[in-house]
Design a protein around this motif. Structure first.
Motif, mmCIF file in Angstrom:
data_model
loop_
_atom_site.group_PDB
_atom_site.id
_atom_site.type_symbol
_atom_site.label_atom_id
_atom_site.label_comp_id
_atom_site.label_asym_id
_atom_site.label_seq_id
_atom_site.Cartn_x
_atom_site.Cartn_y
_atom_site.Cartn_z
ATOM 1 N N THR A 29 0.825 -1.199 0.000
ATOM 2 C CA THR A 29 0.000 0.000 0.000
ATOM 3 C C THR A 29 0.860 1.250 0.000
ATOM 4 N N THR A 30 0.398 2.258 -0.705
ATOM 5 C CA THR A 30 1.090 3.550 -0.656
ATOM 6 C C THR A 30 0.504 4.415 0.454
ATOM 7 N N THR A 33 -3.794 4.829 6.225
ATOM 8 C CA THR A 33 -5.247 4.608 6.222
ATOM 9 C C THR A 33 -5.625 3.215 6.727
ATOM 10 N N TYR A 40 -9.871 -5.921 -10.538
ATOM 11 C CA TYR A 40 -9.169 -4.630 -10.550
ATOM 12 C C TYR A 40 -7.843 -4.698 -9.799
ATOM 13 N N LEU A 67 -4.301 -6.496 -9.800
ATOM 14 C CA LEU A 67 -3.484 -7.242 -10.767
ATOM 15 C C LEU A 67 -2.438 -8.070 -10.048
ATOM 16 N N TYR A 102 1.453 -6.637 -10.040
ATOM 17 C CA TYR A 102 1.884 -5.389 -9.398
ATOM 18 C C TYR A 102 1.894 -5.545 -7.887
ATOM 19 N N GLY A 133 0.080 -8.323 -5.453
ATOM 20 C CA GLY A 133 -1.121 -8.947 -6.009
ATOM 21 C C GLY A 133 -2.266 -8.992 -5.007
ATOM 22 N N ALA A 134 -2.131 -8.222 -3.926
ATOM 23 C CA ALA A 134 -3.185 -8.197 -2.905
ATOM 24 C C ALA A 134 -3.257 -6.794 -2.331
ATOM 25 N N MET A 164 -5.177 -4.072 0.726
ATOM 26 C CA MET A 164 -6.136 -3.758 1.765
ATOM 27 C C MET A 164 -6.988 -2.661 1.129
ATOM 28 N N VAL A 173 -9.433 0.468 1.163
ATOM 29 C CA VAL A 173 -9.828 1.595 2.011
ATOM 30 C C VAL A 173 -10.826 2.431 1.220
ATOM 31 N N ARG A 207 -11.335 3.481 -6.519
ATOM 32 C CA ARG A 207 -11.787 2.171 -7.002
ATOM 33 C C ARG A 207 -12.403 1.350 -5.870
HETATM 34 C C1 ANZ Z 1 -4.516 1.172 0.466
HETATM 35 C C2 ANZ Z 1 -4.844 2.488 -0.087
HETATM 36 C C3 ANZ Z 1 -5.551 3.511 0.482
HETATM 37 C C4 ANZ Z 1 -4.317 2.661 -1.351
HETATM 38 C C5 ANZ Z 1 -5.750 4.672 -0.213
HETATM 39 C C6 ANZ Z 1 -4.475 3.792 -2.092
HETATM 40 C C7 ANZ Z 1 -5.212 4.808 -1.511
HETATM 41 P P1 ANZ Z 1 0.707 3.120 -6.945
HETATM 42 O O1 ANZ Z 1 0.761 4.522 -6.453
HETATM 43 O O2 ANZ Z 1 0.326 3.004 -8.368
HETATM 44 O O3 ANZ Z 1 1.919 2.303 -6.573
HETATM 45 N N1 ANZ Z 1 -2.619 -1.525 -5.288
HETATM 46 C C8 ANZ Z 1 -1.551 -2.168 -4.768
HETATM 47 N N2 ANZ Z 1 -1.313 -3.294 -5.449
HETATM 48 C C9 ANZ Z 1 -2.241 -3.360 -6.409
HETATM 49 C C10 ANZ Z 1 -2.509 -4.299 -7.433
HETATM 50 N N3 ANZ Z 1 -1.777 -5.393 -7.576
HETATM 51 N N4 ANZ Z 1 -3.538 -4.059 -8.263
HETATM 52 C C11 ANZ Z 1 -4.306 -2.948 -8.112
HETATM 53 N N5 ANZ Z 1 -4.107 -2.054 -7.163
HETATM 54 C C12 ANZ Z 1 -3.072 -2.229 -6.318
HETATM 55 O O4 ANZ Z 1 -0.575 2.446 -6.207
HETATM 56 C C13 ANZ Z 1 -0.458 1.695 -5.047
HETATM 57 C C14 ANZ Z 1 -1.844 1.529 -4.493
HETATM 58 O O5 ANZ Z 1 -2.616 0.809 -5.452
HETATM 59 C C15 ANZ Z 1 -1.841 0.753 -3.210
HETATM 60 O O6 ANZ Z 1 -2.139 1.578 -2.110
HETATM 61 C C16 ANZ Z 1 -3.078 -0.131 -3.345
HETATM 62 O O7 ANZ Z 1 -4.116 0.627 -2.797
HETATM 63 C C17 ANZ Z 1 -3.256 -0.285 -4.815
HETATM 64 F F1 ANZ Z 1 -6.428 5.661 0.344
HETATM 65 O O8 ANZ Z 1 -3.583 0.608 -0.462
HETATM 66 B B1 ANZ Z 1 -3.539 1.386 -1.728
#
Ligand code: ANZ
Length: 965
Positions: free
Chosen positions: A323-324, A328, A418, A420, A423, A426-427, A429, A431, A437
């Motif tokens: 997660t980025t 959250t 949605y 993948l 990347y 592949g899992a 959390m 929020v 999305r």
């Molecule tokens: C929780 C979260 C909370 C996220 C939030 C975003 C916003 P970038 O910036 O492109 O690296 N993610 C992670 N792996 C994924 C995958 N295999 N397929 C689809 N989505 C994936 O994006 C990283 C964010 O994209 C991650 O952070 C994850 O959602 C999602 F308020 O985690 B995030």
């Protein structure tokens, strides 16, 4: 066009004036000098170990290495759009030669590739035969443009002497690993030594290195090698019979070439571990003189994201997410795995848990059924389709709950397309309150949406009233208080730092960096590419060939076309053309590794056609070296790091912006590996990159929308007509299929190559796309005619120059042009350089009359100025003026600064309020100087008549007021 063709008119009157600059004369001059340059070796660039070593003057010159993105020799030949960049680099290279540089400029051919192979499939012609014929044709076309290439340095990527070294580099990459601590590639033998000595534990094994079998060792090393084979899911295209790179697959999951369906299949493939270099590929961009847009595209392609990995326990297993937004974590109300995630199989329960929401089951009786059905559905979609923001969110519940580690809450685990597999982990959390999305998904599946970042736009924290997620970073945390960590009140960046610290302390997760960049799939199931210098022993272990066995030449095969299958038959497997030559595939070799002669099986894939263009800049430097890729002294001279800069590289690299990522990223990667291993001295291949614009052309279409031959369209009353029918006109690409291609040969035949060169350079700024207009070409032809007439007697062919001193105005015009043209050529502003030459020539025509006699001191710099742009006519005029040396290596004229001051202004001199004189003075004149000039002016002295001066008021540069008497 023909009625108004001045070239034809001029030809008609050529008898009257036999030495007029006509198309015929241009053709004669151009052919003659092209032959001369070839024989003379005018453009040969000396190497430091060769001619340069014995020539102090040459050795003292700074070097300039100027390069074009080399062409693929297509069967269609060149149209006028192709040479735009080649002419530009040629003009620049010529200017650099004239300003004291040792210039290396040449051009080779990127000659492996699919088109020749497909042509071979259609016609039965061997790809080498058609490719060589195309190269000959293209060479003739390029020669006609008068490009000043060092032809001794040209080669094609299909030459065995060249691809020997492409294979050799592959071997170096195969035999190296990336040391994350040293941040560089090192020989794999050094890693083996670390394993042997026990200094480094052997990953995945508890036994010592010496106790592992050969196969086990090979597997361990495979995890480290920079070139490695893996059973990766690849894009298998049965209709083409080959595997494709992601970039060769369209957004709707079909092949870019041929539009066949593409499937994900697992195949043993070679990969390049470019991901090891992700950070350096980003960092080193800073030191490069490249367009910002291209740097940005590279950064985005590499896609560096800082975030965290977090483990969520589930049924004795754990799901690791990337997660980025670890801040959250308190808002994570469910999780999603990619449908292909390996954990999915592990924990699908037999029945739905009590009270499972109906919408979560997809209408299936058991989780296993729901998951199987959903997986099949997802497999049929491309990554791009799956990620489309606007698309309805789909997915199913897996029947299990994970535990949110920050608050112990049970969160349902879904699979959804949605997310993948390729990347992050592949899992995710999910929020929903803060990710768009996730928000859409949560609404569709009636999942809780908990606000943990307080909205700053006044919408409040009650998410039931929200229309979308709140995703700003510029806000504070709420609802995020747990037993062992609290984020409430912290701003997002602080909260991120705090939670990452907590994750690390508790061992639940850690801060991590994730890249979008994937390793580079390097195998192709084709014939027309470099064979891999790899053989497999009886245990299936891959060995690289020793240098003495390179080049490994492409064998002849009976049928070099890939075997294609029913486009929809996903269960097929590629059959490589090389695998059909049994004798070549099965060999007994002594690899010189002490194991003696043994039977081996050769790798039968070939390299992708990017391989040859990954390092060609180095080979131009020392193309005939059969001992090494490039002599280090030669490489250091042309490519070595320069003072004040972190890297060296090519001084100017010109090509299309379409190569923003793949080619330029791959070439940078290979450079870095070669640099790390000590084979080259610059970690970056191209110091300055410049993208030329495109030459566009009008496309004319009839009422059915079909393109009609552009050359036969007439313009009448502001409309366009083809065979009596009105047609529409739009600007588009130039090409055979749009029936609007214009070849350089046609234009050169009609006006000469110098005119074509001038026209292409005059069309507009080099980096901007511009429409081709054949009717406008004549303007540049006329310029050359006027220039010629100003220097040559059209009846006798003798020069008309005199030894007279030029007048002041002419000196001013000349020196301004010299100064401006020089600056423009240096700055690649060829269009404005031509405008300045034109202006000067017009001035001369006016000042000395058309066909008049220019002072030699004006004529010569004029010829030198036009020489980089129109080299043939310049060479001819230079010789006509009596010189015996080529114009190519003359010094570019230098402006006399005295004539560069701006035009003068008129200063009024008053005595007792009455105007007594007017002075022409430079606008920058000081008060003191102006006073002096006024008081010594003849008229002023006379008007004063010796009367004493009481006061002088000076307002430079316009007014001097003298109070006398
Ligand atoms: C929780 C979260 C909370 C996220 C939030 C975003 C916003 P970038 O910036 O492109 O690296 N993610 C992670 N792996 C994924 C995958 N295999 N397929 C689809 N989505 C994936 O994006 C990283 C964010 O994209 C991650 O952070 C994850 O959602 C999602 F308020 O985690 B995030």
């Amino acid at each position: 066009m023909s009625e108004t063709n001045p070239a034809a008119t001029a030809a008609a009157s050529a008898e009257a004036a036999p030495h007029r600059y006509t198309a015929a004369l241009a053709a004669e001059i151009e052919a003659r000098w092209q032959d001369f340059w070839d024989v003379d070796g005018t453009y040969a660039a000396p190497n430091p170990t060769g001619d340069l070593a014995d020539d102090a003057e040459l050795a003292a010159k700074p070097k300039k290495f100027i390069m074009d993105m080399f062409p693929y020799p297509s069967g269609a030949g060149l149209h006028v759009g192709h040479p735009l960049g080649y002419i530009a680099t040629d003009v620049y290279a010529r200017f650099q030669r004239m300003t004291g540089h040792n210039v290396l400029h040449t051009l080779g051919f990127d000659a492996f590739g699919l088109p020749a192979e497909q042509y071979a499939v259609q016609t039965g012609t061997h790809p080498r035969v058609s490719t060589e014929a195309n190269m000959e044709n293209m060479k003739a076309q390029l020669r006609r443009l008068g490009l000043g290439h060092d032809k001794r340095r040209s080669f094609a990527t299909i030459d065995p002497e060249y691809y020997k070294w492409t294979q050799w580099i592959f071997v170096q990459i195969f035999n190296s690993w990336y040391d994350d601590e040293a941040k560089k590639a090192r020989p794999i033998s050094e890693l083996v030594a670390l394993f042997e000595s026990g200094e480094r534990p052997v990953p995945g094994h508890t036994r010592a290195w010496s106790e592992l079998t050969a196969a086990e060792r090979a597997d361990v090393l495979g995890e480290f090698r920079l070139a490695y084979a893996s059973d990766a899911p690849v894009n298998w295209c049965p209709g083409l019979g080959t595997v494709l790179a992601n970039e060769e697959v369209t957004a709707d999951g079909r092949s870019e070439r041929g539009n066949f369906p593409v499937f994900k299949a697992k195949l043993r493939q070679w990969n390049m571990r470019i991901t090891a270099y992700a950070d350096r590929l980003i960092e080193d961009l800073d030191g490069l003189d490249w367009p910002e847009a291209i740097k940005l595209q590279q950064r985005n392609w590499i896609g560096r994201s800082e975030g965290a990995r977090v483990d969520f326990p589930v049924d004795g297993e754990r799901i690791t997410v990337f997660t980025t937004r670890p801040d959250t974590l308190f808002g994570a109300t469910y999780m999603v795995l990619a449908p292909e995630h390996p954990l999915v199989e592990k924990f699908t329960p037999e029945a739905w848990p009590e009270g499972t929401h109906e919408a979560w089951t997809g209408g299936h009786a058991t989780p296993a059924e729901a998951v199987a059905a959903y997986r099949a559905q997802a497999a049929a979609k491309s990554d791009v389709e799956r990620q489309a923001e606007a698309k309805d969110k789909t997915g199913v519940f897996t029947g299990v709950f994970a535990v949110n580690p920050v608050n112990g809450e049970q969160v349902p685990v879904f699979i959804a397309d949605y997310v993948l597999m390729g990347y992050g982990t592949g899992a995710i959390m999910a929020v929903p309150a803060h990710d768009t999305r996730d928000f859409a998904f949560a609404r569709a599946f009636e999942l809780p949406i908990r606000c943990v970042v307080e909205p700053t736009d006044g919408r409040g924290t009650d998410t039931s009233t929200w229309d979308d997620a709140f995703s700003s970073y510029d806000a504070k945390l709420v609802n995020s208080a747990g037993e062992s960590v609290t984020l409430d009140g912290l701003a997002v960046p602080e909260a991120k730092a705090r939670i990452t610290e907590w994750l690390t302390e508790t061992g639940i997760g850690e801060g991590t960096v994730n890249f979008r960049l994937r390793d580079w799939l390097f195998s192709r199931q084709r014939y027309w590419g470099e064979p891999f210098p790899i053989v497999y022993d009886e245990d299936g272990i891959a060995h690289s060939l020793p240098e003495s066995m390179l080049p490994l030449e492409l064998p002849e095969v009976e049928d070099y076309s890939p075997r294609t299958f029913e486009p929809d038959d996903a269960d097929t497997q590629p059959e490589t053309p090389l695998s059909r030559n049994d004798e070549w595939v099965h060999v007994t070799l002594d690899l010189g590794d002490g194991r003696g002669p043994r039977p081996y099986r050769r790798e039968t894939n070939t390299m992708p056609n990017w391989a040859g263009s990954c390092w060609y800049e180095f080979r131009y430097l020392d193309p005939h070296n059969d001992r090494e890729l490039v002599d280090p002294a030669i490489e250091q001279y042309w490519m070595g790091p320069r003072e004040g800069l972190p890297h060296g590289g090519v001084d100017l690299y010109v090509g299309g912006a379409e190569h923003a990522v793949l080619h330029l990223l791959y070439a940078r990667f290979w450079s870095k590996v070669l640099f790390d291993l000590g084979h080259v001295s610059s970690a970056e291949p191209f110091h300055k990159l410049y993208n030329q614009g495109m030459i566009q052309a009008y496309v004319y279409r009839d009422s059915r929308g079909i393109a009609v031959p552009a050359a036969e369209v007439e313009e009448r009353d502001g409309a366009f007509w083809y065979q009596g029918e009105k047609v529409s006109r739009l600007l588009g690409k130039m090409g055979k299929s749009l029936k609007n291609a214009v070849t350089p040969d046609e234009i050169a035949a009609e006006y000469g190559a110098d005119t074509l060169r001038l026209y292409e350079m005059a069309m507009g700024p080099l980096d901007v796309s511009r429409p081709w207009d054949t009717r406008a070409v004549v303007g540049q032809f006329r310029l050359l005619q006027r220039l010629w007439r100003n220097i040559v007697d059209e009846n006798t062919g003798a020069p008309t120059v005199t030894d007279a001193e030029p007048d002041e105005d002419t000196l001013r015009a000349l020196n301004k042009a010299i100064d401006g043209v020089g600056q423009d050529l240096e700055g690649l502003r060829f269009n404005t350089a031509i405008a300045k030459v034109t202006e000067l020539n017009n001035h001369l025509t006016k000042a000395y009359g058309s066909g008049g006699s220019l002072p030699r001191t004006v004529a010569e710099p004029l010829v030198l100025m036009i020489a980089p742009l129109a080299p043939h006519i310049a060479e001819e005029l230079w010789r006509t003026l009596g010189h015996t040396d080529s114009v190519v290596h003359q010094d570019f004229p230098v402006a006399d600064p005295r004539y560069l001051v701006d035009d003068t202004v008129t200063c009024v001199v008053q005595i007792k309020g009455k105007v007594k004189a007017r002075l022409e003075v430079p606008p920058t004149i000081s008060d003191e100087e102006l006073e002096k000039a006024a008081l010594s002016d003849e008229k002023v002295v006379a008007a004063l008549g010796g009367a004493p001066i009481r006061k002088v008021i000076v307002r430079a540069p316009k007014l001097v007021n003298i109070v006398s008497g």
